[in-house]
Design a protein around this motif. Structure first.
Motif, PDB file in Angstrom:
ATOM      1  N   ALA A  90     -34.025  78.788  61.311  1.00 24.48           N
ATOM      2  CA  ALA A  90     -34.355  78.762  59.877  1.00 24.48           C
ATOM      3  C   ALA A  90     -35.503  77.793  59.611  1.00 24.48           C
ATOM      4  O   ALA A  90     -36.407  78.082  58.817  1.00 24.48           O
ATOM      5  CB  ALA A  90     -33.127  78.380  59.061  1.00 24.48           C
ATOM      6  N   LEU A  91     -35.499  76.640  60.269  1.00 23.92           N
ATOM      7  CA  LEU A  91     -36.594  75.678  60.121  1.00 23.92           C
ATOM      8  C   LEU A  91     -37.921  76.279  60.587  1.00 23.92           C
ATOM      9  O   LEU A  91     -38.974  76.002  60.001  1.00 23.92           O
ATOM     10  CB  LEU A  91     -36.306  74.413  60.927  1.00 23.92           C
ATOM     11  CG  LEU A  91     -35.347  73.389  60.321  1.00 23.92           C
ATOM     12  CD1 LEU A  91     -35.111  72.250  61.308  1.00 23.92           C
ATOM     13  CD2 LEU A  91     -35.879  72.836  59.000  1.00 23.92           C
ATOM     14  N   LYS A  92     -37.865  77.084  61.604  1.00 26.81           N
ATOM     15  CA  LYS A  92     -39.075  77.745  62.104  1.00 26.81           C
ATOM     16  C   LYS A  92     -39.685  78.635  61.016  1.00 26.81           C
ATOM     17  O   LYS A  92     -40.914  78.694  60.854  1.00 26.81           O
ATOM     18  CB  LYS A  92     -38.735  78.582  63.344  1.00 26.81           C
ATOM     19  CG  LYS A  92     -39.944  79.163  64.071  1.00 26.81           C
ATOM     20  CD  LYS A  92     -39.503  79.880  65.333  1.00 26.81           C
ATOM     21  CE  LYS A  92     -40.694  80.485  66.069  1.00 26.81           C
ATOM     22  NZ  LYS A  92     -41.558  79.445  66.660  1.00 26.81           N
ATOM     23  N   GLN A  93     -38.833  79.285  60.234  1.00 25.85           N
ATOM     24  CA  GLN A  93     -39.303  80.112  59.127  1.00 25.85           C
ATOM     25  C   GLN A  93     -39.882  79.257  58.001  1.00 25.85           C
ATOM     26  O   GLN A  93     -40.890  79.621  57.385  1.00 25.85           O
ATOM     27  CB  GLN A  93     -38.158  80.981  58.605  1.00 25.85           C
ATOM     28  CG  GLN A  93     -37.673  82.027  59.600  1.00 25.85           C
ATOM     29  CD  GLN A  93     -36.516  82.831  59.054  1.00 25.85           C
ATOM     30  OE1 GLN A  93     -35.491  82.293  58.637  1.00 25.85           O
ATOM     31  NE2 GLN A  93     -36.664  84.149  59.047  1.00 25.85           N
ATOM     32  N   VAL A  94     -39.234  78.131  57.733  1.00 26.64           N
ATOM     33  CA  VAL A  94     -39.754  77.210  56.715  1.00 26.64           C
ATOM     34  C   VAL A  94     -41.149  76.724  57.113  1.00 26.64           C
ATOM     35  O   VAL A  94     -42.080  76.711  56.295  1.00 26.64           O
ATOM     36  CB  VAL A  94     -38.817  75.993  56.528  1.00 26.64           C
ATOM     37  CG1 VAL A  94     -39.440  74.989  55.554  1.00 26.64           C
ATOM     38  CG2 VAL A  94     -37.447  76.434  56.030  1.00 26.64           C
TER      39      VAL A  94
END
Length: 227
Positions: A90-94
């Motif tokens: 999810a952080l990668k998407q952020v």
């Protein structure tokens, strides 16, 4: 027979006492390395992973690996950041969303061994800003991150209401008596994080919990043991 019963009870009591590792919480509620390895063998999709290995461009400023933190003590032996695999994805998407705006993420803290949470409490004794060790922290579950946004061109942090780990009332996520730029920057970070399954907490603008954190147990695993 009576002596046998008494002896059995004494052995049971001593075994429980020996197994009780922690001062503030029942040890059975905290997963150590052995139980964790068994758990992720059955559920590899929930394992702890190093954030930099999945998001190489992300910036790190792991304050607890230095004395530049509210305790003024080095709490981590390694300046590394870990989280549960779904959290990191999810952080990668952020990070990708922020990159489109010329911005990126800088992480101050993520997974935190339970033993460190207990040490924080013993230093601060303030459960408004420090997790109650009787309950544990979402950081201990590998499901919380402390971070800010940076300008990719300069590498500098965007202006925010306070620095990391401030105990000031200005640190509150809804505090509004601030310059417009700080309010706008805080909103950029919040919007990007919430779009990918994170939620801010009321007392700290930099702290975000991942949705579904309650499904993950508390952990007390040193960074050096995470593969």
């Amino acid at each position: 027979m009576k002596r046998l019963v008494i002896l059995t009870v004494l052995i049971a009591v001593s075994t429980v006492a020996f197994a009780q590792k922690y001062r503030y919480i029942d040890s059975s509620k905290v997963m150590g390395l052995g139980r964790y390895l068994k758990d992720i063998k059955a559920h590899p999709e929930t394992r702890l992973v190093e954030i930099k290995k999945y998001i190489p461009e992300i910036a790190l400023d792991i304050r607890y690996a230095t004395t530049n933190n509210f305790t003024h003590q080095q709490m981590y032996t390694e300046a590394r950041a870990f989280a549960r695999l779904p959290v990191v994805l999810a952080l990668k998407q952020v990070e990708a969303d922020l990159n489109k705006q010329g911005l990126g993420l800088k992480i101050f803290d993520s997974y935190r061994p339970y033993a460190v949470t207990a040490r924080f409490y013993e230093v601060a004794r303030d459960t408004n800003f420090v997790a109650d060790p009787r309950k544990g922290s979402k950081h201990n579950r590998g499901c919380a991150v402390d971070l800010t946004a940076i300008d990719l061109k300069t590498g500098k942090e965007l202006a925010m209401p306070t620095g990391f780990d401030s105990f000031s009332k200005k640190a509150a996520a809804a505090y509004m008596d601030l310059p417009k730029a700080e309010i706008a920057n805080r909103a950029i970070l919040k919007t990007a994080m919430e779009a990918h399954g994170f939620r801010e907490i009321a007392t700290e603008w930099w702290h975000f919990d991942f949705n579904g954190w309650s499904e993950f147990p508390l952990l007390d695993i040193p960074f050096s043991e995470i593969k």
